[in-house]
Enzyme design. Structure first.
Site, short mmCIF file in Angstrom:
data_model
loop_
_atom_site.label_atom_id
_atom_site.label_comp_id
_atom_site.label_asym_id
_atom_site.label_seq_id
_atom_site.Cartn_x
_atom_site.Cartn_y
_atom_site.Cartn_z
CD GLU A 180 -36.52 -4.24 15.54
OE1 GLU A 180 -37.23 -5.12 15.03
OE2 GLU A 180 -35.85 -3.44 14.85
CG ASN A 205 -34.71 -10.08 12.99
OD1 ASN A 205 -35.70 -10.53 12.45
ND2 ASN A 205 -34.18 -8.90 12.68
#
Ligand code: FAD
Length: 476
Positions: free
Chosen positions: A274, A340
């Site tokens: 990420e 997210n």
């Protein structure tokens, strides 16, 4: 030797290459310039964050940060004339406008005989360092990250915080107080938002520590569940450089070593990748600077986005009648953050079910997110729209009901942000319009009154999107 250290989104003392260099040279004048000439001003939420972050770094610098407002070249020229420094240093930004500005400033200062040095402090791999074998930039994440970055070099090891800084003692004219930047809103909407955050280097370190001690080793599974605090929430701290990605990277590796866990552990690999997405976004923006406003995939230039202010406002205010979408938009408004998974759901709803331009979503996020970051925001919106590099294909349209049922099965997240639905049973929480009126009434909900009717029919709007996007196939 006197060095001016120009601070930007690197508001920390630890792992700060430009600061370390300046300290080694002799005495240091740390400055911050609020650049009034930028095309894309910070959004309201990031301005609010920046106010506290500047106060925090000024305090760490024992009140020696000098703050200015104006065109950076003018501010620097004036400081050079007054102070006669030997050098000016900064940590680089890789956004197109920043690069153009800094290149001009660097040559202007060098022409005056000053030593000017800039450093990469905000990225694990400088965008200039990673290219394909044929010398062109990567456009797909996995080869970029796995073959380009990981195979190229290990990230730079973080630097120590300087043991002592000798500050320039001369007074400087034209400096302003942090308060004079007017980053605190006149209407007090920010109080609730700021309760969730602690801007500054210490706040960033605390967040990181809490993540390492808690959710890290469940990250891969739980990071998709918005009701669980399973992610690091470091994004605003990383954006403002209150912590570097290098510090985060090596802290994760250290934690693995302490626990005897391999760095290839799926949770660890997933978390580090990420950070890789953050790198990739900056990389794309660096190599394809048009993507700030233009579709990465030019076929999308022919796409006929709808224009509908009422629907846009319903989306912005969390009043679409689709619970997971409304919960996300309200979380954003209340906290300056959105999970997210939910960012992807609300994004897909905007561009696909409502057929509104991704730039409308990008602009709203830009204003409301405390982590609003040009590269990550633009790249992610284009990814959601299908117009970006390595984007979700246009026919992938998130169904907000099935997404809600999968990732918020008990409706905890929805109930937190849409409390009017608190009593609705889990099996109906993501589709209250399917409930019988008397069931809803028993839960204290009348659709259209306590909670909106759905803005669009999900099935029909999905088909409309598929038809509209399919036309792109014929665009040459
Ligand atoms: P974690 O899961 O703990 O991840 C660690 C770090 O990796 C994050 O802090 C962030 O720096 C980085 N990261 C994680 N996911 C991504 C991603 N998909 N793209 C880029 N970096 C990532 N992120 C921003 O920082 N600023 C934005 O303006 C932004 N806008 C977005 C808009 C949309 C439509 C979408 C779908 C995503 C956006 N993201 C943005 C990416 C992502 O949602 C956030 O970085 C993440 O939710 C931040 O939470 P966290 O710090 O707990 O992340």
């Amino acid at each position: 030797m006197v060095t001016i250290y120009w601070m930007r989104n690197d508001l920390r003392l630890t792992d700060n290459p430009a600061l370390c260099f300046a300290v080694e040279q002799g005495s240091v004048l740390p400055i911050y310039i609020h650049d009034t000439g930028v095309e894309k001003e910070c959004g309201a939420a990031t301005r609010r964050w920046l106010h506290d972050s500047l106060l925090s770094i000024d305090s760490a610098l024992k009140g020696n940060l000098r703050v200015f407002k104006g065109e950076p070249l003018e501010v620097l020229n004036k400081l050079v004339a007054d102070l006669k420094p030997d050098a000016i240093v900064w940590n680089r930004g890789y956004e197109p406008e920043t690069i153009a500005r800094d290149t001009k400033i660097k040559s202007g200062l060098q022409e005056q005989g000053l030593k000017v040095k800039s450093f990469n402090a905000g990225h694990l791999w400088a965008p200039t360092d990673i290219l394909k074998k044929d010398g062109t930039p990567y456009k797909v994440f996995t080869p970029y990250y796995r073959k380009g970055c990981l195979a190229a070099s290990v990230p730079r090891f973080p630097l120590q915080r300087p043991a002592k800084i000798n500050f320039v003692e001369t007074a400087v004219s034209d400096a302003v107080d942090i308060e004079d930047l007017n980053f605190i809103p006149k209407i007090n909407w920010d109080e609730q938002m700021m309760r969730h955050w602690s801007p500054g280097e210490q706040g960033a370190k605390d967040r990181l520590q809490a993540f390492l001690d808690g959710p890290l080793f469940n990250y891969k599974e739980e990071r998709n569940i918005p009701a669980v605090a399973a992610t690091s929430r470091l994004s605003p701290h990383l954006h403002f450089g209150e912590i570097s990605p290098n510090q985060v990277w090596y802290a994760v590796l250290d934690k693995c070593e302490q626990q005897g866990i391999s760095v290839e552990h799926p949770d660890v690999d997933c978390y580090l990748s990420e950070l890789g997405w953050r790198e990739f976004s900056a990389y794309l923006l660096f190599h394809f600077s048009d993507m700030v406003t233009e579709n990465f995939n030019v076929k999308f230039n022919k796409f006929a986005w709808r224009s509908d202010n009422q629907q846009l406002q319903a989306w912005q205010r969390g009043k679409t009648g689709i619970p997971i979408v409304d919960a996300g938009m309200r979380e954003l408004w209340a906290t300056g953050y959105m999970h997210n998974r939910v960012r992807m759901i609300v994004g897909s709803f905007l561009v696909k079910n409502l057929l509104l331009d991704w730039r409308e979503g990008e602009a709203w996020f830009w204003d409301c997110l405390v982590d609003a970051d040009l590269a990550s925001n633009v790249a992610s919106w284009q990814w959601v729209a299908g117009s970006g590099a390595d984007a979700a294909p246009y026919f992938r349209i998130f169904n907000p009901v099935t997404q809600g049922e999968k990732f918020d099965p008990q409706g905890e997240y929805v109930k937190t942000w849409c409390p009017e639905l608190k009593k609705v049973p889990a099996k109906l929480i993501h589709k209250p319009w399917e409930a019988k009126t008397d069931i809803l009434r028993a839960c204290g909900v009348e659709l259209g009154n306590d909670y909106p009717e759905p803005l669009v029919d999900l099935k029909a709007s999905r088909q409309r999107a598929l038809d509209a996007f399919a036309e792109l196939k014929n665009v040459s």
